[in-house]
Scaffold this motif. Structure first.
Motif, PDB file in Angstrom:
ATOM      1  N   ALA A  41     -19.038 -14.903  -2.651  1.00  0.00           N
ATOM      2  CA  ALA A  41     -18.011 -15.747  -2.078  1.00  0.00           C
ATOM      3  C   ALA A  41     -17.434 -16.063  -3.254  1.00  0.00           C
ATOM      4  O   ALA A  41     -15.726 -16.698  -3.251  1.00  0.00           O
ATOM      5  CB  ALA A  41     -19.603 -17.153  -2.068  1.00  0.00           C
ATOM      6  N   ARG A  42     -17.937 -15.837  -4.907  1.00  0.00           N
ATOM      7  CA  ARG A  42     -16.844 -16.005  -5.659  1.00  0.00           C
ATOM      8  C   ARG A  42     -16.245 -15.390  -5.681  1.00  0.00           C
ATOM      9  O   ARG A  42     -14.369 -15.440  -6.176  1.00  0.00           O
ATOM     10  CB  ARG A  42     -17.948 -16.575  -6.824  1.00  0.00           C
ATOM     11  N   LEU A  50     -10.432 -16.796   1.360  1.00  0.00           N
ATOM     12  CA  LEU A  50     -11.264 -18.453   1.852  1.00  0.00           C
ATOM     13  C   LEU A  50     -11.572 -18.331   2.822  1.00  0.00           C
ATOM     14  O   LEU A  50     -13.212 -18.678   2.584  1.00  0.00           O
ATOM     15  CB  LEU A  50      -9.844 -19.649   1.566  1.00  0.00           C
ATOM     16  N   ALA A  51     -11.776 -17.727   4.457  1.00  0.00           N
ATOM     17  CA  ALA A  51     -12.545 -17.515   5.070  1.00  0.00           C
ATOM     18  C   ALA A  51     -13.635 -16.338   5.005  1.00  0.00           C
ATOM     19  O   ALA A  51     -14.984 -17.233   4.996  1.00  0.00           O
ATOM     20  CB  ALA A  51     -12.037 -16.560   5.839  1.00  0.00           C
ATOM     21  N   VAL A  79     -19.138 -23.455  -4.459  1.00  0.00           N
ATOM     22  CA  VAL A  79     -18.030 -22.403  -3.431  1.00  0.00           C
ATOM     23  C   VAL A  79     -17.678 -22.860  -2.412  1.00  0.00           C
ATOM     24  O   VAL A  79     -16.475 -23.160  -2.057  1.00  0.00           O
ATOM     25  CB  VAL A  79     -18.693 -21.068  -3.228  1.00  0.00           C
ATOM     26  N   LEU A  80     -18.412 -23.792  -1.249  1.00  0.00           N
ATOM     27  CA  LEU A  80     -17.865 -24.557  -0.244  1.00  0.00           C
ATOM     28  C   LEU A  80     -16.987 -25.609  -0.846  1.00  0.00           C
ATOM     29  O   LEU A  80     -15.883 -26.300  -0.009  1.00  0.00           O
ATOM     30  CB  LEU A  80     -18.670 -25.253   0.805  1.00  0.00           C
ATOM     31  N   ALA A  81     -17.003 -26.399  -1.369  1.00  0.00           N
ATOM     32  CA  ALA A  81     -16.038 -27.161  -1.883  1.00  0.00           C
ATOM     33  C   ALA A  81     -14.769 -26.442  -2.354  1.00  0.00           C
ATOM     34  O   ALA A  81     -14.287 -27.167  -2.430  1.00  0.00           O
ATOM     35  CB  ALA A  81     -16.553 -28.388  -2.993  1.00  0.00           C
ATOM     36  N   ARG A  85     -10.449 -27.380  -1.598  1.00  0.00           N
ATOM     37  CA  ARG A  85      -9.722 -28.076  -1.957  1.00  0.00           C
ATOM     38  C   ARG A  85      -9.172 -27.010  -1.790  1.00  0.00           C
ATOM     39  O   ARG A  85      -7.191 -26.895  -1.593  1.00  0.00           O
ATOM     40  CB  ARG A  85     -10.744 -27.530  -3.458  1.00  0.00           C
ATOM     41  N   ARG A  86      -8.734 -25.496  -2.085  1.00  0.00           N
ATOM     42  CA  ARG A  86      -7.297 -24.828  -2.478  1.00  0.00           C
ATOM     43  C   ARG A  86      -6.894 -23.814  -0.565  1.00  0.00           C
ATOM     44  O   ARG A  86      -6.138 -24.584  -0.360  1.00  0.00           O
ATOM     45  CB  ARG A  86      -8.718 -23.120  -2.471  1.00  0.00           C
ATOM     46  N   ASP A  87      -7.874 -24.469   0.548  1.00  0.00           N
ATOM     47  CA  ASP A  87      -7.619 -24.750   1.608  1.00  0.00           C
ATOM     48  C   ASP A  87      -5.972 -25.892   1.813  1.00  0.00           C
ATOM     49  O   ASP A  87      -5.313 -25.195   2.841  1.00  0.00           O
ATOM     50  CB  ASP A  87      -8.461 -24.748   3.025  1.00  0.00           C
ATOM     51  N   ARG A  88      -6.465 -27.282   1.163  1.00  0.00           N
ATOM     52  CA  ARG A  88      -5.779 -27.847   1.567  1.00  0.00           C
ATOM     53  C   ARG A  88      -3.926 -27.388   0.373  1.00  0.00           C
ATOM     54  O   ARG A  88      -3.564 -28.225   0.897  1.00  0.00           O
ATOM     55  CB  ARG A  88      -6.480 -29.307   1.239  1.00  0.00           C
TER      56      ARG A  88
END
Length: 89
Positions: A41-42, A50-51, A79-81, A85-88
């Motif tokens: 995931a990283r 991101l997906a 990782v989900l956090a 953050r990056r999705d925003r």
């Protein structure tokens, strides 16, 4: 896996992590599965996928939650956090 990640060798991280997920599943070791899925995931996060990072982290979190060991949940949650953050952005 950590050494390859520090070097930025994403291909090696993925190769080693896939092998570890398979080995840990057969051995019934949730900690190995969680660590390897989180490493993958990283890499996805580092590659701006991101997906895929979210899917891998959620899978790792499911394994961690099913293990009964709350300490295993931290990596996937981090990782989900980061994905959120990056999705925003």
């Amino acid at each position: 896996v950590r050494g390859a990640a520090r070097r930025g060798d994403h291909a090696a991280v993925l190769r080693l992590a896939v092998a570890e997920v398979n080995r840990a599943r057969v051995a019934g070791e949730p900690d190995g599965q969680v660590a390897a899925l989180t490493a993958m995931a990283r890499v996805a996060l580092a590659c701006h996928d991101l997906a895929h990072a979210g899917v891998l982290a959620r899978t790792a979190l499911e394994v961690a939650a099913g293990s009964g060991e709350p300490r295993l949940e931290q990596g996937p949650r981090d990782v989900l956090a980061a994905v959120a953050r990056r999705d925003r952005d």
